[in-house]
Design an enzyme around this catalytic site. Structure first.
Site, PDB file in Angstrom:
ATOM      1  N   LYS A 198     -68.545 -14.318  -6.059  1.00  0.00           N
ATOM      2  CA  LYS A 198     -67.262 -15.350  -5.365  1.00  0.00           C
ATOM      3  C   LYS A 198     -65.980 -14.974  -6.623  1.00  0.00           C
ATOM      4  CE  LYS A 198     -65.128 -18.648  -6.037  1.00  0.00           C
ATOM      5  NZ  LYS A 198     -63.624 -18.513  -5.931  1.00  0.00           N
ATOM      6  N   GLU A 248     -68.817 -17.118 -19.815  1.00  0.00           N
ATOM      7  CA  GLU A 248     -68.142 -16.442 -20.620  1.00  0.00           C
ATOM      8  C   GLU A 248     -66.607 -16.946 -20.553  1.00  0.00           C
ATOM      9  OE1 GLU A 248     -69.047 -14.721 -22.888  1.00  0.00           O
ATOM     10  OE2 GLU A 248     -70.566 -13.218 -22.338  1.00  0.00           O
ATOM     11  N   CYS A 295     -59.222 -12.728 -21.898  1.00  0.00           N
ATOM     12  CA  CYS A 295     -59.846 -13.811 -22.979  1.00  0.00           C
ATOM     13  C   CYS A 295     -59.909 -13.433 -24.504  1.00  0.00           C
ATOM     14  CB  CYS A 295     -61.221 -14.044 -22.395  1.00  0.00           C
ATOM     15  SG  CYS A 295     -61.973 -12.503 -22.306  1.00  0.00           S
ATOM     16  N   GLU A 353     -55.336 -22.084 -25.545  1.00  0.00           N
ATOM     17  CA  GLU A 353     -55.305 -20.798 -24.787  1.00  0.00           C
ATOM     18  C   GLU A 353     -54.114 -20.882 -23.825  1.00  0.00           C
ATOM     19  OE1 GLU A 353     -58.084 -19.752 -22.004  1.00  0.00           O
ATOM     20  OE2 GLU A 353     -58.230 -17.814 -22.928  1.00  0.00           O
TER      21      GLU A 353
END
Ligand code: NAD
Length: 496
Positions: free
Chosen positions: A186, A261, A296, A393
């Site tokens: 996906k 993750e 990331c 973030e």
């Protein structure tokens, strides 16, 4: 498949193949509905993406379960050969894949092409590890013999973010398939075109049996339906903390193993003895401006000792200010556009919040003038630890800089956020490097560099940055379940 001519932000024309069908059980089918996907550098409509229905999710997972059984029965060398074929096909079509990703995602064509090359290497690496899918023998008391076997989970689901569309797809597909699983992918709703195209490459070259690889586009509901499906045996998720929590909770409710993750707010700690020129280049490279900071692993918190602060920060600011921003298809451009309007608005909101909180903007600080798409200036803020962007973030080209003077304080500062993905240490002293590496709450630490993740090394975060590791042998074994077998050898030999 349609070959579409798109106009780049520089006014040039580039042709990209546009695949707009789901891939389920070896067939290309329309979705239940569609959603648009756009070129973030121009705002131009690229395609209508097919959105998978719940029935199509079920069909894909049923096919995947069946295909996994057939696939795992094949000799591992046969599975490896099929993956090698896939690597060759991907390599031969690298330019098309990179062009799709550059148009759909806004990152530079050359970096998206690097991603395809890394993907090809990943497939070959995992194909080569097929013979390592082995267990161990374990001493047990009495006349018994004990050993373990590694078996595939079955029908694996991979839910992907937008920042490295092809590379993350392959980094799940290759270990999952070589271990004997089927995989249903996906992709992100913002960057699904390359995954749908890769399905065509797989199908045209007859790389894998029907149902072994399925590609289902759509928004979060499609991912949620996949995690919730009874045939799903394992979930690999990369994305935000918010979604990662939902995915892990849903997988946990069904007692399905999962690996998540997630995000990062990664510190780059500069000591007074560091090679300052190396720091300036390395810290800027570690911000992943080539992906608009949408990595990331980006070192988005620069913590600099007061003795070298002015020199380091002025060098970093100069490099940010001189970054060429613009057309991803232009070889001279380093930084493209933010992937989507919501992400662009989020980055700009963070910038405005930071200004309102009183931070000093050293360069950038807003949209790029005279460009039509979602372009944000490479931005550096001098911040204090209590400000929002010192700990949250942003996933954009925004660096927070802080000054420090005491060792214990900088370790506390580095570890003070909820994330724990990567970190870098900049020093010429071995003791400082080793002791600091041991003190940091981060799953992946660099010394005198920030960035560069090897296939054979374990990558994954601590704390809110995730659960589980990709990469290396561990990243292969995560796609397996371990079975222990114990034999009673106490009886007589049959011929006695
Ligand atoms: P996101 O969480 O918004 O979406 C990721 C994927 O999850 C998408 O495919 C989305 O459709 C799907 N999804 C959304 N809701 C879902 C649900 N309820 N159930 C199942 N699937 C669902 O993340 P994003 O914005 O695409 O990616 C950016 C984030 O990803 C950043 O936080 C970044 O740090 C993180 N990331 C982490 C890694 C890593 O390896 N640690 C790698 C890349 C990106």
């Amino acid at each position: 498949m349609e070959q579409r001519e798109i106009t780049t932000v520089s006014g040039d024309t580039v042709a990209i193949p546009v695949a707009d069908r789901l891939y389920i059980d070896g067939a290309f089918v329309a979705g239940e509905t569609t959603i648009p996907t756009t070129n973030p550098t121009t705002g131009d409509h690229l395609a209508e993406l097919p959105v998978a229905s719940t029935e199509q999710v079920a069909k894909a997972m049923t096919a995947a379960s069946r295909a996994a059984e057939e696939w795992q029965a094949l000799p591992f060398a046969t599975r490896a050969a099929r993956l090698e074929l896939f690597a060759t096909i991907l390599e031969a079509n690298a330019d098309d894949i990179a062009a799709i990703d550059a148009a759909d995602n806004g990152s530079s064509f050359s970096k998206m092409r690097d991603d395809v090359e890394k993907s090809v290497r990943a497939i070959r690496y995992y194909a080569g590890l097929a013979g390592e899918l082995k267990g161990e023998t374990i001493p047990t008391p009495g006349e018994t013999f004990d050993f373990t076997l590694r078996e595939p989970h079955g029908a694996v689901v991979s839910i992907l973010p937008f920042n490295h569309p092809t590379m993350f797809l392959v980094r799940d597909l290759a270990p999952a398939l070589i271990a004997g699983n089927a995989i249903t992918i996906k992709p992100s709703e913002y960057t699904s075109l390359s995954a749908l195209y890769v399905a065509h490459l797989i199908d045209n070259a007859d790389c894998f049996p029907d149902g072994l690889v399925n590609v289902l586009a759509g928004e979060g509901a499609v991912g949620a339906a996949l995690v919730d499906h009874e045939e799903t045996a394992f979930v690999s998720f990369r994305g935000s903390v918010k979604t990662g929590r939902k995915v892990m909770a849903a997988a946990g409710a069904n007692l399905i193993p999962s690996i998540v993750e997630l995000g990062g707010k990664n510190p780059a700690i500069v000591f007074p003895d560091a090679d300052v020129e190396q720091v300036k280049d390395g810290v800027v490279s570690g911000m992943s401006l080539a992906w608009q900071g949408q990595s990331c692993a980006s070192g988005s918190r620069l913590l600099v000792h007061e003795d070298v602060y002015d020199e380091v920060v002025s060098g970093v600011v100069e490099r940010f200010a001189n970054t060429a921003v613009g057309d991803p298809f232009d070889e001279d451009v380093t930084m493209g556009a933010i992937v989507s309007e919501p992400q662009y608005e989020q980055v700009l909101d963070y910038i405005e919040t930071t200004k309102a909180e009183g931070a000093t903007c050293l360069t950038g600080g807003g949209p790029v003038p005279d460009l039509p798409g979602f372009f944000v200036q490479p931005t550096v803020f001098e911040v204090t630890p209590e400000m929002t962007i010192a700990s949250e973030e942003i996933f954009g080209p925004v660096l927070s800089v802080m000054k420090w003077s005491e060792y214990d304080d900088v370790i506390d500062l580095a570890n003070a956020v909820d994330f724990g993905l990567t970190a870098s240490i900049w020093t010429t002293d071995l003791n400082t490097a080793h002791k600091t590496a041991q003190s940091l709450d981060a799953g992946y630490v660099w010394v005198n560099r920030h960035g560069g993740i090897y296939l054979q090394t374990p990558f994954g975060g601590f704390k809110d940055s995730g659960v589980g590791k990709h990469g290396g042998l561990g990243g292969l074994f995560v796609y397996t379940r371990e079975k222990n077998v114990n034999l009673d050898l106490s009886g007589p030999l049959a011929y006695e």
